[in-house]
Design an enzyme around this catalytic site. Structure first.
Site, PDB file in Angstrom:
ATOM      1  N   LYS A 275      21.595  51.495 -15.551  1.00  0.00           N
ATOM      2  CA  LYS A 275      22.226  52.819 -15.578  1.00  0.00           C
ATOM      3  C   LYS A 275      23.015  52.984 -14.292  1.00  0.00           C
ATOM      4  O   LYS A 275      22.482  52.787 -13.210  1.00  0.00           O
ATOM      5  CB  LYS A 275      21.150  53.900 -15.701  1.00  0.00           C
ATOM      6  CG  LYS A 275      21.693  55.303 -15.945  1.00  0.00           C
ATOM      7  CD  LYS A 275      22.275  55.449 -17.362  1.00  0.00           C
ATOM      8  CE  LYS A 275      22.605  56.898 -17.692  1.00  0.00           C
ATOM      9  NZ  LYS A 275      21.396  57.733 -17.852  1.00  0.00           N
ATOM     10  N   HIS A 276      24.279  53.315 -14.420  1.00  0.00           N
ATOM     11  CA  HIS A 276      25.158  53.498 -13.263  1.00  0.00           C
ATOM     12  C   HIS A 276      25.110  52.293 -12.333  1.00  0.00           C
ATOM     13  O   HIS A 276      24.973  52.410 -11.119  1.00  0.00           O
ATOM     14  CB  HIS A 276      24.815  54.784 -12.513  1.00  0.00           C
ATOM     15  CG  HIS A 276      25.137  56.030 -13.279  1.00  0.00           C
ATOM     16  ND1 HIS A 276      26.165  56.879 -12.960  1.00  0.00           N
ATOM     17  CD2 HIS A 276      24.580  56.548 -14.398  1.00  0.00           C
ATOM     18  CE1 HIS A 276      26.219  57.877 -13.824  1.00  0.00           C
ATOM     19  NE2 HIS A 276      25.265  57.689 -14.718  1.00  0.00           N
ATOM     20  N   ASN A 418      20.070  50.776   0.066  1.00  0.00           N
ATOM     21  CA  ASN A 418      18.846  50.033   0.353  1.00  0.00           C
ATOM     22  C   ASN A 418      18.017  49.889  -0.914  1.00  0.00           C
ATOM     23  O   ASN A 418      17.837  50.861  -1.644  1.00  0.00           O
ATOM     24  CB  ASN A 418      18.035  50.745   1.435  1.00  0.00           C
ATOM     25  CG  ASN A 418      18.645  50.598   2.799  1.00  0.00           C
ATOM     26  OD1 ASN A 418      19.061  49.530   3.192  1.00  0.00           O
ATOM     27  ND2 ASN A 418      18.697  51.715   3.555  1.00  0.00           N
ATOM     28  N   HIS A 524      26.493  46.489  -1.886  1.00  0.00           N
ATOM     29  CA  HIS A 524      27.128  47.785  -1.634  1.00  0.00           C
ATOM     30  C   HIS A 524      28.070  48.172  -2.764  1.00  0.00           C
ATOM     31  O   HIS A 524      28.416  47.350  -3.583  1.00  0.00           O
ATOM     32  CB  HIS A 524      27.889  47.742  -0.306  1.00  0.00           C
ATOM     33  CG  HIS A 524      26.972  47.641   0.885  1.00  0.00           C
ATOM     34  ND1 HIS A 524      26.740  46.457   1.535  1.00  0.00           N
ATOM     35  CD2 HIS A 524      26.203  48.573   1.492  1.00  0.00           C
ATOM     36  CE1 HIS A 524      25.876  46.668   2.534  1.00  0.00           C
ATOM     37  NE2 HIS A 524      25.541  47.932   2.525  1.00  0.00           N
TER      38      HIS A 524
END
Length: 524
Positions: A275-276, A418, A524
């Site tokens: 998800k996302h 993180n 990232h």
């Protein structure tokens, strides 16, 4: 300049003969003089067409194994002459240069030769010189000359005339072709022939597959491109069996699911739920449906409207289980008829069949635009094995803890930093993603595990006795202590913090086993 140009002479020189004879016949029927080279001329003659050899036009024979045939003023003069420029016309008359109104060219198969593993000599011989030269000359003079590089456009010029709008479109397409072609050659020389990971000039080209409805948000525009050259089999090549058109976010999230699934290409039946762009549940089990149910129970709230990827052909029972909630996209190597029948009832669900799952260890470059530049790096294909692990605590991990640790570590690699991942018995227990500090990621992952236990009636939270993975080192002991509170018994992390001794001490005091990997996986 004129709008309509009647084609009186056409120069045809193609390596891909698809549609050539039909085009030649159509042009000949319109009274067009056909000029050609080598194999193209033979193919046209074999079809009964009259063809003038390029050597008749230039007065020079093809030579040097065909390397020199069209590089001649009578070819390029006929292409570049501005027809309404008196000086150009005078030069044509003085040197007996005839106008060429249409050029049909496709280039030597350089990319295909590289892809099939050709020798260096074969690859070099498949660098086209005369073809791109004719393409560029004709495209530059598109006010008067049509350049056709795609067999899909043959029907347009088969009428025997072209419009200015058509010639401009052909020219744009032609320059895109030569740019892509030269880009592929330059990158082969730099990366393969010369062994440069980061060439001095990086040529990135691709062919548009389709425009998407919009980008990440409705006010943004987006499109899907295929990279020039030999592409990895993936989402862009998938067969969409059913469902609505894929959006930018669908592709982005499905790719995140597929990249994680690739880590389990050869594992037991595995299901990844994303998800996302973050995994919210991953599980390996003896059957696909069991793996789905275990992955779903990790975070059933986030799974709603998510992306599901599986490493086995999709079967009916698994499709039935998936159909229990709304799912955006399902990615699978294949699907049986029972699974397809189940999903057919869900008209908005997209089912993508990819055939071959990509290799997680494949090499390549990834790029990210920044203001005023482009960041480029090699793919994160780093992986570890049991032999790479360094035990740093007094307590030695058990065999099961080590297996759970490697599983958690593999998932954490694909979680936004993180990242903290708890796992037990081949199932994620809790995932904490994208927080600004590692302690909060630990707490979020534990909270999700506690919620899952309450929702699904587990006797205890799955984090009890689990292994916890951290994508980078614990800078302080607080992140590890949060894992202790969640009940983890094993920790896997890169190590390398200035406070490693403090973290190891905390682990020893809590009776944990901990291993260092020596490798981090920021995402990232």
């Amino acid at each position: 300049m004129t709008d309509i140009v009647t084609i009186r002479r056409a120069l045809l020189s193609v390596s891909d003969k698809t549609g050539l004879v039909d085009l030649g016949k159509a042009l000949a029927a319109k009274g067009v003089e056909l000029v050609s080279t080598g194999g193209t001329a033979k193919a046209l003659r074999d079809a009964g067409l009259d063809v003038k050899d390029i050597s008749e036009l230039t007065g020079f024979p093809e030579m040097m194994d065909g390397r020199v045939k069209t590089l001649h003023p009578k070819v390029h003069g006929g292409l570049l002459a501005v027809r309404d420029n008196a000086e150009h016309v005078a030069s044509m008359n003085e040197h007996a240069i005839g106008a060429i109104d249409l050029v049909v060219v496709n280039l030597y198969p350089f990319v295909q030769t590289v892809a099939k593993g050709g020798t260096r000599e074969e690859i070099i011989e498949n660098i086209d010189i005369g073809g791109p030269s004719m393409v560029r000359s004709a495209a530059k003079n598109h006010d008067f000359v049509a350049i056709v590089t795609d067999p899909a456009d043959y029907a347009i010029v088969a009428s025997g005339e072209t419009t200015l709008a058509q010639r401009r479109k052909f020219a744009a397409k032609a320059y895109a072709l030569t740019a892509s072609y030269d880009g592929a050659i330059s990158q082969w020389f730099a990366r393969v022939d010369q062994g440069e990971t980061f060439p001095e000039t990086l040529a990135i080209t691709g062919a548009r597959v389709t425009e998407l409805r919009y980008g990440e948000n409705p006010h943004q525009k987006a499109a899907l491109y295929l990279p020039a050259g030999d592409a990895t089999q993936g989402l862009a090549q998938a067969v969409q069996v059913q469902g609505k058109e894929l959006s930018y976010n669908n592709y982005n999230d499905a790719d995140a699911a597929l990249e994680l699934l690739a880590e389990f290409k050869h594992a037991e039946p595995t299901v990844v739920i994303v998800k996302h762009a973050n995994p919210c549940g991953v599980a390996t089990a003896s059957t696909l449906v069991e793996a789905y149910e275990a992955a779903f129970q990790c975070d059933s709230v986030s799974a709603f409207g998510g992306i599901i990827a599986v490493n086995r052909p999709l079967d009916g029972p698994t499709a039935e289980a998936i159909s229990g909630i709304f799912t955006e996209v399902v990615v699978a190597p294949d699907a049986d008829e029972a699974a397809k029948a189940v999903f057919a009832k869900k008209k908005n669900l997209r089912l993508l069949l990819i055939g071959e799952i990509p290799d997680a260890k494949r090499e390549g470059l990834v790029a990210k635009p920044i203001a005023g530049g482009l960041l480029v790096q090699t793919r994160d294909n780093g992986a570890i094995t049991l032999d790479d692990l360094k035990v740093v605590t007094k307590r030695q991990p058990t065999s099961q803890e080590l297996q759970d640790a490697l599983f958690a570590w593999t998932v954490a690699k694909h979680v936004k930093s993180n990242a903290i991942v708890y796992a037990k018995d081949g199932v994620t227990a809790g995932i904490g993603a994208g927080q600004m500090n590692r302690r909060d990621s630990s707490r979020i992952a534990a909270a999700k595990a506690a919620e899952a236990a309450e929702t699904h009636g587990f006797a205890e939270t799955r984090t009890k006795g689990s292994a916890v993975a951290s994508d980078a080192f614990f800078p302080f002991a607080d992140g590890l202590l949060a894992a202790v509170e969640a009940g983890a018994s094993m920790v896997i992390q890169p190590g390398g913090s200035m406070r490693d001794d403090e973290v190891i001490k905390a682990a020893d005091e809590a009776g944990l086993a901990m291993v260092f990997t020596g490798m981090r996986h920021f995402r990232h």
